[in-house]
Structures are given as structure tokens and as C-alpha cells.
Motif scaffolding. Structure first.
Motif, PDB file in Angstrom:
ATOM      1  N   SER A  53     -99.785   5.177 103.580  1.00 16.79           N
ATOM      2  CA  SER A  53    -100.819   6.131 103.967  1.00 16.79           C
ATOM      3  C   SER A  53    -101.848   5.406 104.818  1.00 16.79           C
ATOM      4  O   SER A  53    -101.951   4.172 104.780  1.00 16.79           O
ATOM      5  CB  SER A  53    -101.490   6.696 102.715  1.00 16.79           C
ATOM      6  OG  SER A  53    -100.572   7.454 101.974  1.00 16.79           O
ATOM      7  N   VAL A  54    -102.638   6.177 105.554  1.00 16.52           N
ATOM      8  CA  VAL A  54    -103.682   5.578 106.389  1.00 16.52           C
ATOM      9  C   VAL A  54    -104.621   4.753 105.505  1.00 16.52           C
ATOM     10  O   VAL A  54    -105.104   5.240 104.481  1.00 16.52           O
ATOM     11  CB  VAL A  54    -104.479   6.679 107.121  1.00 16.52           C
ATOM     12  CG1 VAL A  54    -105.718   6.088 107.794  1.00 16.52           C
ATOM     13  CG2 VAL A  54    -103.601   7.387 108.135  1.00 16.52           C
ATOM     14  N   GLN A  75     -98.070   3.324  89.314  1.00 11.51           N
ATOM     15  CA  GLN A  75     -98.288   4.562  88.550  1.00 11.51           C
ATOM     16  C   GLN A  75     -98.922   5.664  89.393  1.00 11.51           C
ATOM     17  O   GLN A  75     -98.632   6.840  89.198  1.00 11.51           O
ATOM     18  CB  GLN A  75     -99.182   4.289  87.342  1.00 11.51           C
ATOM     19  CG  GLN A  75     -98.548   3.322  86.350  1.00 11.51           C
ATOM     20  CD  GLN A  75     -99.458   3.088  85.161  1.00 11.51           C
ATOM     21  OE1 GLN A  75     -99.803   4.015  84.453  1.00 11.51           O
ATOM     22  NE2 GLN A  75     -99.855   1.862  84.965  1.00 11.51           N
ATOM     23  N   PHE A 167    -111.048   9.138  87.227  1.00 11.82           N
ATOM     24  CA  PHE A 167    -110.269  10.357  87.366  1.00 11.82           C
ATOM     25  C   PHE A 167    -111.200  11.551  87.164  1.00 11.82           C
ATOM     26  O   PHE A 167    -111.879  11.642  86.148  1.00 11.82           O
ATOM     27  CB  PHE A 167    -109.140  10.372  86.342  1.00 11.82           C
ATOM     28  CG  PHE A 167    -108.312  11.613  86.393  1.00 11.82           C
ATOM     29  CD1 PHE A 167    -107.629  11.965  87.551  1.00 11.82           C
ATOM     30  CD2 PHE A 167    -108.225  12.447  85.299  1.00 11.82           C
ATOM     31  CE1 PHE A 167    -106.878  13.116  87.608  1.00 11.82           C
ATOM     32  CE2 PHE A 167    -107.468  13.607  85.352  1.00 11.82           C
ATOM     33  CZ  PHE A 167    -106.799  13.937  86.509  1.00 11.82           C
TER      34      PHE A 167
ATOM     35  N   ALA B   6    -101.018   9.044  85.216  1.00 17.52           N
ATOM     36  CA  ALA B   6    -100.452   8.913  86.557  1.00 17.52           C
ATOM     37  C   ALA B   6    -100.102  10.274  87.123  1.00 17.52           C
ATOM     38  O   ALA B   6    -100.389  10.578  88.278  1.00 17.52           O
ATOM     39  CB  ALA B   6     -99.213   8.021  86.497  1.00 17.52           C
ATOM     40  N   ALA B   8    -101.357  13.170  86.273  1.00 14.80           N
ATOM     41  CA  ALA B   8    -102.585  13.933  86.528  1.00 14.80           C
ATOM     42  C   ALA B   8    -103.268  13.426  87.785  1.00 14.80           C
ATOM     43  O   ALA B   8    -103.723  14.205  88.624  1.00 14.80           O
ATOM     44  CB  ALA B   8    -103.513  13.817  85.327  1.00 14.80           C
ATOM     45  N   ALA B   9    -103.327  12.090  87.916  1.00 12.08           N
ATOM     46  CA  ALA B   9    -103.957  11.519  89.112  1.00 12.08           C
ATOM     47  C   ALA B   9    -103.161  11.905  90.347  1.00 12.08           C
ATOM     48  O   ALA B   9    -103.720  12.242  91.388  1.00 12.08           O
ATOM     49  CB  ALA B   9    -104.041  10.005  88.987  1.00 12.08           C
ATOM     50  N   LEU B  12    -104.022  15.404  91.307  1.00  8.66           N
ATOM     51  CA  LEU B  12    -105.342  15.460  91.928  1.00  8.66           C
ATOM     52  C   LEU B  12    -105.274  14.957  93.369  1.00  8.66           C
ATOM     53  O   LEU B  12    -105.785  15.583  94.291  1.00  8.66           O
ATOM     54  CB  LEU B  12    -106.332  14.597  91.137  1.00  8.66           C
ATOM     55  CG  LEU B  12    -107.648  14.324  91.844  1.00  8.66           C
ATOM     56  CD1 LEU B  12    -108.522  15.565  91.839  1.00  8.66           C
ATOM     57  CD2 LEU B  12    -108.389  13.166  91.209  1.00  8.66           C
ATOM     58  N   LEU B  13    -104.600  13.814  93.539  1.00 10.78           N
ATOM     59  CA  LEU B  13    -104.643  13.169  94.843  1.00 10.78           C
ATOM     60  C   LEU B  13    -103.722  13.832  95.846  1.00 10.78           C
ATOM     61  O   LEU B  13    -103.831  13.586  97.038  1.00 10.78           O
ATOM     62  CB  LEU B  13    -104.290  11.682  94.682  1.00 10.78           C
ATOM     63  CG  LEU B  13    -105.235  10.954  93.730  1.00 10.78           C
ATOM     64  CD1 LEU B  13    -104.818   9.508  93.552  1.00 10.78           C
ATOM     65  CD2 LEU B  13    -106.663  11.030  94.234  1.00 10.78           C
ATOM     66  N   ASP B  17    -106.821  18.050 101.725  1.00 12.69           N
ATOM     67  CA  ASP B  17    -108.125  18.438 102.260  1.00 12.69           C
ATOM     68  C   ASP B  17    -107.829  19.486 103.326  1.00 12.69           C
ATOM     69  O   ASP B  17    -106.912  19.333 104.106  1.00 12.69           O
ATOM     70  CB  ASP B  17    -108.821  17.238 102.891  1.00 12.69           C
ATOM     71  CG  ASP B  17    -109.191  16.201 101.842  1.00 12.69           C
ATOM     72  OD1 ASP B  17    -110.094  15.435 102.105  1.00 12.69           O
ATOM     73  OD2 ASP B  17    -108.543  16.183 100.779  1.00 12.69           O
ATOM     74  N   GLN B  50    -103.813  14.596 102.802  1.00 14.30           N
ATOM     75  CA  GLN B  50    -104.458  14.081 104.007  1.00 14.30           C
ATOM     76  C   GLN B  50    -104.315  12.559 104.076  1.00 14.30           C
ATOM     77  O   GLN B  50    -104.596  11.860 103.100  1.00 14.30           O
ATOM     78  CB  GLN B  50    -105.937  14.454 103.985  1.00 14.30           C
ATOM     79  CG  GLN B  50    -106.664  14.134 105.279  1.00 14.30           C
ATOM     80  CD  GLN B  50    -108.109  14.581 105.198  1.00 14.30           C
ATOM     81  OE1 GLN B  50    -108.906  13.986 104.508  1.00 14.30           O
ATOM     82  NE2 GLN B  50    -108.431  15.653 105.885  1.00 14.30           N
ATOM     83  N   GLY B  51    -103.858  12.071 105.223  1.00 10.12           N
ATOM     84  CA  GLY B  51    -103.721  10.625 105.403  1.00 10.12           C
ATOM     85  C   GLY B  51    -102.401  10.067 104.930  1.00 10.12           C
ATOM     86  O   GLY B  51    -102.108   8.892 105.177  1.00 10.12           O
ATOM     87  N   SER B  52    -101.585  10.893 104.252  1.00 14.92           N
ATOM     88  CA  SER B  52    -100.284  10.391 103.793  1.00 14.92           C
ATOM     89  C   SER B  52     -99.371  10.216 105.003  1.00 14.92           C
ATOM     90  O   SER B  52     -99.580  10.807 106.069  1.00 14.92           O
ATOM     91  CB  SER B  52     -99.656  11.371 102.810  1.00 14.92           C
ATOM     92  OG  SER B  52     -99.330  12.590 103.468  1.00 14.92           O
TER      93      SER B  52
END
Lengths: 198, 277
Positions: A53-54, A75, A167, B6, B8-9, B12-13, B17, B50-52
Motif C-alpha cells: 500500500s502507499v 495479523q 482500535f 485482527a 476486526a481491525a 475497520l481498515l 474513504d 484507500q491507498g491499497s
């Protein structure tokens, strides 16, 4: 065993003209295959780096501490500071004390622009994988004085009051510490650090 | 537990956007630019983070189809801005501005102001935009500011408070007439007047700001400073105490990306309180 078109090319019963036509057809076929493979390769490998990723920072044994550990290695992807509420105790005001109000060497190179120091903060608030980029006031690559850049990097590495990202989701893990990326943007004017962001 | 965290994160991530909306019907059906636009608006593209790498590849594919498709240049640039790669951001956003200056100058100017404190660069962009839009440049990307207020702040930060106040006055008067004064317009003009020694003007603005947002530590802190300058110690103390309470309750200006201009810290309030005799 040779391919059929090669066997035909080698057949002594063909005339010179027939051999030339077959050779042209063979060359055309080879060119078609080559261009198709090239086109597919180009489609499969667009300009962006497909591996990262950027802003991702890969471990570099030449510059990074092998003892530095990510908490969530393997993870989760590392979030950015603005996605995880990563902060420095006292905010930008405290960082300004460290970089703007403190004595720093004056740049002997470029005079106006920005030094960016990007790095990783793990879930314990420890830092590593520092990367420095420099641009002038027109956003073009630049080189500020090495003593200034070294002092800025040293000061960034010495910062100890990081509040790690957390988080922010709505479930039971809300508030748990995460690794995250952060950057410090040092604005340089007339060879001196005049501001720090974010 | 770790795997749950992991997952859940990751959820979220992976939330995207939101990119700027585009009306694809302006491109004739079947053209490569229409295809690029449809790809931009596709749910698959919008679902990428975004940014991936995949998100950036989508923008590359759009630009291969239609190099003049400005929204792709702009959105490809965004993660570089947010992640501190400002040279790359500028190179990419410049394409969008070159293709559609009226649509993207305001965004570029706002970002230079917000993320880089590049007041000269932001002023140049916003001044050019003013000329293109008959002095109606629109709003900042986060919606908080009329871009004329941003232009005023750029002038102030470059040492031109008189020029800044002229732009503040013109913008605020126009927006008052339409009952759409911005969230923090009075606050910034009040701070500017305070710095210029116009305590009466600052007081008026900060009182107006109290009507805009009822509970804001920043307003109370600057009001306290005005009273302190006017030697009204009791009133100043009252404002600083209220500012401290509001701050501790979380009623202060905050931006996830960058420190906002004229931001107040708790230590500022505490220092002001302890400075009162």
C-alpha cells in the motif's frame, strides 16, 4: 522433435519462395506471441507497486533495528495515525518545542521546503523504520544540509512520549493498542525549521 | 482473541474513504473516458481501501483508458497526501488541476494550507480560483471553511493581517447576508483582531462565535485573553475556568489529520490561568 513449422522450413522439397513465405509466417507468429505476452505482462504489472500500500515501510536490515517488533505482524495491515488516533503526548505543540524552539543546525543545502520523517510506532509506543524524504518549496526533490537532516532524524528517533494507535471499532476490542504509521513534517524556511506538522 | 482483533481491525481498515462523486453521463457512452468513469464509480473500485495496491491499480487502469480523467489523478494522489509523500502528491494533483482548474484548485489550495502550511502556495491557488469563479471559490474539502476564510488565514500567516482582515470582512459580510457564516469564521477573525490589538473588535467576534457554537473551549480561552488585555481579571478568570472545563469535557476543535490553526491546548489554558494575579 522440432515444431511442425520448423520441420516445414527444413523440408528440402520446398522452393525458395515457399520457404520465405513460411519463414515470414513463422516470424509473424513469434512476434504475435511475443507482443501478446508483453501486453499481458503490462496489464499484470501496472505502474503502482502491487506488493504494498502507499507508504508501507518494509524492514531494511541496513538501517532498521532487528529487535524492533511489530505487535500485529502478520495479523493486520498497519493503519495510519489518523485512522487509529496515534498521537504524541502534548500534541503538535510539544513537537514544536522539540523541533522548532530547540537549537538546530542551519541548512547548508536547500533553504526552503520540507523534510518528512515517516516511521512505524508499535503498540507499545516504540518507534523504528524511519524514512526521510526532502522536497523544496516547489515540491521537487531537494537536499537540505546533512547536519540539519541528521539532527532532525536523531531528534525524531529520540522522541519517547508516543501514544500508540488504538482500535477504534465498536466491538469488545475497542481501545486495544495497534501498530501504526506516523510522519513528522518539518517546514524549513531560510535554512531553519519554522514549523512542524501534523 | 488476537485473530478476532485482527479480523476486526481488518474490517475497520478496509472501509474505504469516500472519493469525490463524478457524473459519468457527461462522457459519451462507449468512449474510453466513459469506461474510465464507470470504473471509478463501480462498487468494486469503491470497496477498495484507500491507498491499497488494488485501489491504486484501479486509478492506473482509469488513466490508461482516459489520461484526461481528472478525478482519477486527484484520487490517486490522496493517499500520498495523507501519508506524507508530498512530492508524489503534488505531481499527481497537478495533473487534475491542469485538466480542470476550476474544479480542483480549491482542493489543492486547501491541502497545501491544511497539510503543509504552505501559505504562499495555497494563496496562489485560491487567488487563481477566485478569478475563475467570480470570487465564489466554494468550501474546503472538510466543509468547515469558505475558501475565502482560508485565503484570509493564508494572508495573516504570511504577515499581512490588514489584507487578511479585508478578506475576512468581505467574506463574513457576504455570508451574514445569506445567513451561512462558517463554523469558525468569527473565531479566526476574532483571533486576528486580538493579535492586532483590536480588543473591542475581537470581543464582538468571539461573542458572535459563542452563538455559532455554544460550548467551545477555544472561544472561551480567547475571550479570556481579550478580558485579560482589558484588565478585567475576574471576567478573564471566569472564561479560562470555563475553557478548562470544556476542554476536559472534550469540547475543543480537533482534526484527525493535522493541527488546526489557532488551536488551543490545555497547557495554554493552564498557563493563562496561572498568569492571572
Amino acid at each position: 522433435m522440432p515444431a511442425p513449422y520448423l520441420r516445414n522450413l527444413m523440408n528440402p522439397n520446398f522452393s525458395i519462395e515457399q520457404k520465405l513465405v513460411l519463414r515470414a509466417l513463422a516470424l509473424g507468429a513469434v512476434f504475435f506471441c511475443f507482443s501478446t505476452v508483453l501486453a499481458l505482462a503490462q496489464r499484470a504489472a501496472p505502474p503502482s507497486n502491487p506488493a504494498a500500500s502507499v507508504g508501507d515501510i518494509a524492514f531494511d536490515p541496513a538501517t532498521d533495528r532487528s529487535s524492533f517488533q511489530r505487535c500485529g505482524e502478520g495479523q493486520y495491515d498497519v493503519p495510519q495515525y489518523y485512522q487509529s488516533q496515534t498521537a504524541y503526548t502534548g500534541g503538535t505543540q510539544a513537537l514544536r518545542q522539540q523541533f522548532v524552539r530547540a537549537a538546530m543546525p542551519r541548512s547548508t543545502g536547500a533553504q526552503n521546503g520540507y523534510v518528512t520523517i515517516r516511521f512505524l510506532i508499535n503498540c507499545h509506543g516504540e518507534t523504528d523504520r524511519f524514512r526521510v524524504t526532502q522536497i523544496d518549496a516547489a515540491y521537487q526533490p531537494a537536499r537540505f544540509g546533512p547536519a540539519l537532516v541528521a539532527a532532525l532524524l536523531g531528534r525524531a528517533k529520540a522522541l519517547r512520549a508516543w501514544v500508540p494507535g488504538k482500535f477504534t471499532g465498536p466491538d469488545a476490542h475497542h481501545g486495544e493498542a495497534l501498530d501504526s504509521y506516523y510522519y513528522l513534517l518539518l517546514k524549513i524556511s531560510h535554512g531553519r525549521v519554522v514549523d512542524v506538522l501534523p | 482473541m488476537r485473530s478476532l482483533l485482527a479480523a476486526a481491525a481488518g474490517l475497520l481498515l478496509s472501509l474505504p474513504d469516500h472519493a469525490q462523486d463524478v457524473n459519468c453521463t457527461i462522457y459519451p457512452a462507449g468512449t474510453s473516458c466513459r469506461l474510465a468513469c464507470d470504473l471509478y464509480q463501480s462498487p468494486a473500485r469503491e470497496a477498495t481501501a484507500q491507498g491499497s495496491a488494488r485501489s491504486q491499480q484501479y486509478f492506473d487502469e482509469m488513466l490508461a483508458l482516459c489520461p484526461t480523467f481528472a478525478p482519477a489523478w486527484r484520487e490517486k494522489a490522496v493517499p500520498y497526501l495523507k501519508r506524507g509523500e508530498f512530492g508524489t502528491w503534488k505531481r499527481l494533483i497537478d495533473h487534475a488541476v491542469q485538466l480542470q482548474p476550476a474544479q480542483h484548485l480549491g482542493y489543492r489550495g486547501w491541502c497545501r494550507f491544511e497539510f503543509l502550511h504552505d501559505y504562499a502556495g495555497a494563496q496562489a491557488d485560491l487567488t487563481r480560483l477566485m478569478a475563475l469563479t467570480r470570487s465564489n471559490p466554494g468550501f474546503s474539502a472538510n466543509g468547515d471553511y469558505d475558501l475565502r476564510i482560508v485565503l484570509a488565514l493564508c494572508k495573516r500567516e504570511q504577515g499581512d493581517p490588514t489584507g487578511a482582515l479585508a478578506v475576512f470582512d468581505q467574506c463574513i459580510a457576504a455570508n451574514e447576508a445569506q445567513q451561512r457564516v462558517g463554523l469558525y469564521d468569527y473565531l479566526h477573525r476574532g483571533v486576528t483582531r486580538l493579535r492586532q490589538g483590536d480588543n473591542a473588535g475581537a470581543l464582538l467576534d468571539l461573542q458572535r462565535q459563542q452563538q455559532q457554537i455554544k460550548r467551545l473551549a477555544d472561544t472561551e480561552y480567547y475571550l479570556g485573553l481579550v478580558y485579560q488585555k482589558q484588565k478585567k481579571t475576574a471576567l478573564a478568570r471566569q472564561r479560562f475556568v470555563l475553557a478548562k472545563t470544556l476542554f476536559q469535557q472534550g469540547h475543543y476543535r480537533h482534526n484527525d489529520y493535522c493541527e488546526t490553526l489557532d488551536k488551543v491546548y490545555l497547557v495554554d489554558i493552564q498557563t493563562a490561568l496561572s498568569s492571572l494575579k
